[in-house]
Design a protein around this motif. Sequence first.
Motif, PDB file in Angstrom:
ATOM      1  N   THR A  40       1.033  -0.904  -0.328  1.00 14.93           N
ATOM      2  CA  THR A  40       0.208  -0.172  -0.005  1.00 14.93           C
ATOM      3  C   THR A  40       0.855   1.295   0.582  1.00 14.93           C
ATOM      4  OG1 THR A  40      -1.690  -1.024   1.458  1.00 14.93           O
ATOM      5  CG2 THR A  40      -1.740   0.991   0.982  1.00 14.93           C
ATOM      6  N   ARG A  41       2.021   1.551   1.050  1.00 18.42           N
ATOM      7  CA  ARG A  41       3.028   2.089   0.450  1.00 18.42           C
ATOM      8  C   ARG A  41       3.736   2.699  -0.719  1.00 18.42           C
ATOM      9  NH1 ARG A  41       5.417   4.750   4.253  1.00 18.42           N
ATOM     10  NH2 ARG A  41       7.736   6.189   3.943  1.00 18.42           N
ATOM     11  N   LEU A  42       3.668   1.719  -1.147  1.00 24.72           N
ATOM     12  CA  LEU A  42       4.207   2.178  -2.546  1.00 24.72           C
ATOM     13  C   LEU A  42       3.798   2.572  -3.519  1.00 24.72           C
ATOM     14  CD1 LEU A  42       6.784  -1.906  -2.984  1.00 24.72           C
ATOM     15  CD2 LEU A  42       7.459   0.277  -2.294  1.00 24.72           C
ATOM     16  N   ASP A  43       1.884   1.491  -3.201  1.00 25.67           N
ATOM     17  CA  ASP A  43       1.619   2.576  -4.481  1.00 25.67           C
ATOM     18  C   ASP A  43       1.352   4.355  -4.357  1.00 25.67           C
ATOM     19  OD1 ASP A  43       0.648  -0.096  -5.209  1.00 25.67           O
ATOM     20  OD2 ASP A  43      -0.708  -0.308  -4.043  1.00 25.67           O
ATOM     21  N   GLN A  44       1.321   4.392  -2.292  1.00 28.34           N
ATOM     22  CA  GLN A  44       0.851   5.432  -2.183  1.00 28.34           C
ATOM     23  C   GLN A  44       2.441   7.094  -2.849  1.00 28.34           C
ATOM     24  OE1 GLN A  44       0.671   5.022   2.226  1.00 28.34           O
ATOM     25  NE2 GLN A  44      -1.560   5.078   2.316  1.00 28.34           N
ATOM     26  N   ILE A  45       3.484   6.001  -2.897  1.00 26.52           N
ATOM     27  CA  ILE A  45       4.295   6.708  -3.284  1.00 26.52           C
ATOM     28  C   ILE A  45       3.858   6.470  -4.886  1.00 26.52           C
ATOM     29  CG2 ILE A  45       6.795   5.937  -3.373  1.00 26.52           C
ATOM     30  CD1 ILE A  45       7.300   4.730  -0.557  1.00 26.52           C
ATOM     31  N   ARG A  46       4.171   5.984  -5.781  1.00 26.05           N
ATOM     32  CA  ARG A  46       3.735   6.132  -6.498  1.00 26.05           C
ATOM     33  C   ARG A  46       2.615   7.281  -7.222  1.00 26.05           C
ATOM     34  NH1 ARG A  46       2.161   1.554  -9.802  1.00 26.05           N
ATOM     35  NH2 ARG A  46      -0.215   1.384  -9.407  1.00 26.05           N
ATOM     36  N   GLU A  47       1.597   7.737  -6.065  1.00 28.14           N
ATOM     37  CA  GLU A  47       1.075   8.482  -6.453  1.00 28.14           C
ATOM     38  C   GLU A  47       1.421   9.752  -6.044  1.00 28.14           C
ATOM     39  OE1 GLU A  47      -3.764   9.572  -4.674  1.00 28.14           O
ATOM     40  OE2 GLU A  47      -3.332   7.377  -4.229  1.00 28.14           O
ATOM     41  N   ARG A  48       2.186  10.469  -5.169  1.00 27.81           N
ATOM     42  CA  ARG A  48       2.605  11.499  -4.983  1.00 27.81           C
ATOM     43  C   ARG A  48       3.967  11.535  -5.663  1.00 27.81           C
ATOM     44  NH1 ARG A  48       3.333   9.090   0.596  1.00 27.81           N
ATOM     45  NH2 ARG A  48       5.631   8.314   0.913  1.00 27.81           N
ATOM     46  N   GLY A  49       4.904  10.212  -6.232  1.00 29.63           N
ATOM     47  CA  GLY A  49       5.463  11.230  -6.512  1.00 29.63           C
ATOM     48  C   GLY A  49       6.903  10.818  -6.041  1.00 29.63           C
ATOM     49  N   TYR A  50       7.026  10.441  -4.663  1.00 27.14           N
ATOM     50  CA  TYR A  50       8.167  10.844  -4.369  1.00 27.14           C
ATOM     51  C   TYR A  50       8.285  10.232  -3.358  1.00 27.14           C
ATOM     52  CZ  TYR A  50       6.873  13.946  -1.365  1.00 27.14           C
ATOM     53  OH  TYR A  50       5.440  15.148  -0.054  1.00 27.14           O
ATOM     54  N   GLU A  51       8.935   9.343  -1.997  1.00 23.97           N
ATOM     55  CA  GLU A  51       8.830   9.106  -1.215  1.00 23.97           C
ATOM     56  C   GLU A  51       9.638   9.767   0.331  1.00 23.97           C
ATOM     57  OE1 GLU A  51       8.312   7.589   1.425  1.00 23.97           O
ATOM     58  OE2 GLU A  51       8.872   5.449   1.158  1.00 23.97           O
ATOM     59  N   MET A  52       9.388  10.049   1.740  1.00 22.39           N
ATOM     60  CA  MET A  52      10.141  10.828   2.399  1.00 22.39           C
ATOM     61  C   MET A  52       9.739   9.361   4.150  1.00 22.39           C
ATOM     62  SD  MET A  52       8.920  14.038   4.231  1.00 22.39           S
ATOM     63  CE  MET A  52       6.842  13.908   4.563  1.00 22.39           C
ATOM     64  N   MET A  53      11.303   9.094   4.076  1.00 27.95           N
ATOM     65  CA  MET A  53      11.224   8.040   5.413  1.00 27.95           C
ATOM     66  C   MET A  53      12.154   8.481   6.516  1.00 27.95           C
ATOM     67  SD  MET A  53      12.461   4.535   3.449  1.00 27.95           S
ATOM     68  CE  MET A  53      12.993   4.099   4.689  1.00 27.95           C
ATOM     69  N   PRO A  54      11.848   7.916   7.509  1.00 25.38           N
ATOM     70  CA  PRO A  54      13.336   7.900   8.331  1.00 25.38           C
ATOM     71  C   PRO A  54      14.501   7.297   8.103  1.00 25.38           C
ATOM     72  CG  PRO A  54      10.970   8.411   9.367  1.00 25.38           C
ATOM     73  CD  PRO A  54      11.395   7.701   8.272  1.00 25.38           C
ATOM     74  N   SER A  55      15.730   7.072   7.771  1.00 19.23           N
ATOM     75  CA  SER A  55      16.532   6.725   7.093  1.00 19.23           C
ATOM     76  C   SER A  55      16.640   4.915   8.374  1.00 19.23           C
ATOM     77  CB  SER A  55      17.721   6.938   7.283  1.00 19.23           C
ATOM     78  OG  SER A  55      18.683   6.041   7.154  1.00 19.23           O
ATOM     79  N   SER A  56      16.271   3.784   8.317  1.00 17.19           N
ATOM     80  CA  SER A  56      16.988   2.149   9.280  1.00 17.19           C
ATOM     81  C   SER A  56      18.357   2.170   8.915  1.00 17.19           C
ATOM     82  CB  SER A  56      16.233   1.518   7.875  1.00 17.19           C
ATOM     83  OG  SER A  56      14.537   2.115   7.872  1.00 17.19           O
ATOM     84  N   GLN A  57      19.155   2.964   8.709  1.00 15.22           N
ATOM     85  CA  GLN A  57      20.083   2.902   9.221  1.00 15.22           C
ATOM     86  C   GLN A  57      21.286   3.700   9.736  1.00 15.22           C
ATOM     87  OE1 GLN A  57      19.398   2.682   4.951  1.00 15.22           O
ATOM     88  NE2 GLN A  57      18.710   0.740   5.801  1.00 15.22           N
ATOM     89  N   THR A  58      20.898   5.280   9.606  1.00 18.07           N
ATOM     90  CA  THR A  58      21.418   6.533  10.232  1.00 18.07           C
ATOM     91  C   THR A  58      20.443   6.812  11.146  1.00 18.07           C
ATOM     92  OG1 THR A  58      22.922   6.398   8.891  1.00 18.07           O
ATOM     93  CG2 THR A  58      22.954   7.842  10.221  1.00 18.07           C
ATOM     94  N   ALA A  59      20.684   7.206  12.634  1.00 18.50           N
ATOM     95  CA  ALA A  59      19.526   8.238  13.501  1.00 18.50           C
ATOM     96  C   ALA A  59      19.469   9.152  13.035  1.00 18.50           C
ATOM     97  CB  ALA A  59      19.252   7.986  14.335  1.00 18.50           C
ATOM     98  N   GLY A  60      18.426  10.063  12.814  1.00 17.05           N
ATOM     99  CA  GLY A  60      18.436  11.270  12.194  1.00 17.05           C
ATOM    100  C   GLY A  60      18.116  12.255  11.113  1.00 17.05           C
ATOM    101  N   VAL A  61      18.449  10.898  10.295  1.00 16.82           N
ATOM    102  CA  VAL A  61      17.997  11.118   8.809  1.00 16.82           C
ATOM    103  C   VAL A  61      17.311  10.934   8.207  1.00 16.82           C
ATOM    104  CG1 VAL A  61      19.551  10.567   6.940  1.00 16.82           C
ATOM    105  CG2 VAL A  61      20.619  10.493   8.798  1.00 16.82           C
TER     106      VAL A  61
END
Length: 262
Positions: free
Chosen positions: A181-202
Amino acid sequence: MDSEDNDRYRAPALDKGLDIIELLSGIEGGLTQAEIAKRLGKNANEFYRMLDRLVRRGYVTRLDGDRYSLSLKLFGLAQLIAPVRRLASYATPLMRALADATRQANQLVVFDRGAAVVIAQQEAPGYWGISIRVGSHISLYNTGSGHILLAFHSPDERAMMMQEYEGSAEAAPELKPEFFTRLDQIRERGYEMMPSSQTAGVVNLSAPILGPDGRAIAALTVPYITLINTPDAPDMSETIQLLLATSHKLAHQVGLDITPIA
């Protein structure tokens, strides 16, 4: 050169393999060996060895045991030629301009032969920034770039990408319906914005570089960090707009359309 001269240089085995690839390229859900033979007007036994070789070389994948479907290997190989080579050559000045405008680092990622690979990287212009080495393989599932590469493909293509990725990189995580569902939402809005799973604060800000068919040729990502001592630096919302403008400009300069898939 007439038809007799053309026939003189025929390679029947190669023709047979290309016939299979061209047939499967236009079929969703795959075909059985018997169905392939029927559509090509041949005996099913003629295609057994060819299908086996195409599967072993990764050009064709088996679905549900007895159905054959074209894999994404040709797509990955295609990315090594004109579109992505032009993309990498055009990307450097645009990525540098994006880094200067946002005060953030950025990177360009493609899906190549079962891996999400960084093909270009631009450092932040100041003292602080998040960088990643060119050639690094990153996760398809928990990075902004990976989400973009999956989001801007059809569900069937996503499944094949994940199958190839899991076969060469890592075991599949348990993906819940919310992920798709998130992938479909990303395609609809045209970009992704998400906290990094590798580095805190990014916060990963990612946009697609779209090909003529609306599929992601690459993902352009800004690993955004808040610059406390740089008050005139663009905020996250402004950075997203600069990122989108750069991704669109890069697609146009490389000669790619940016019309999203339906």
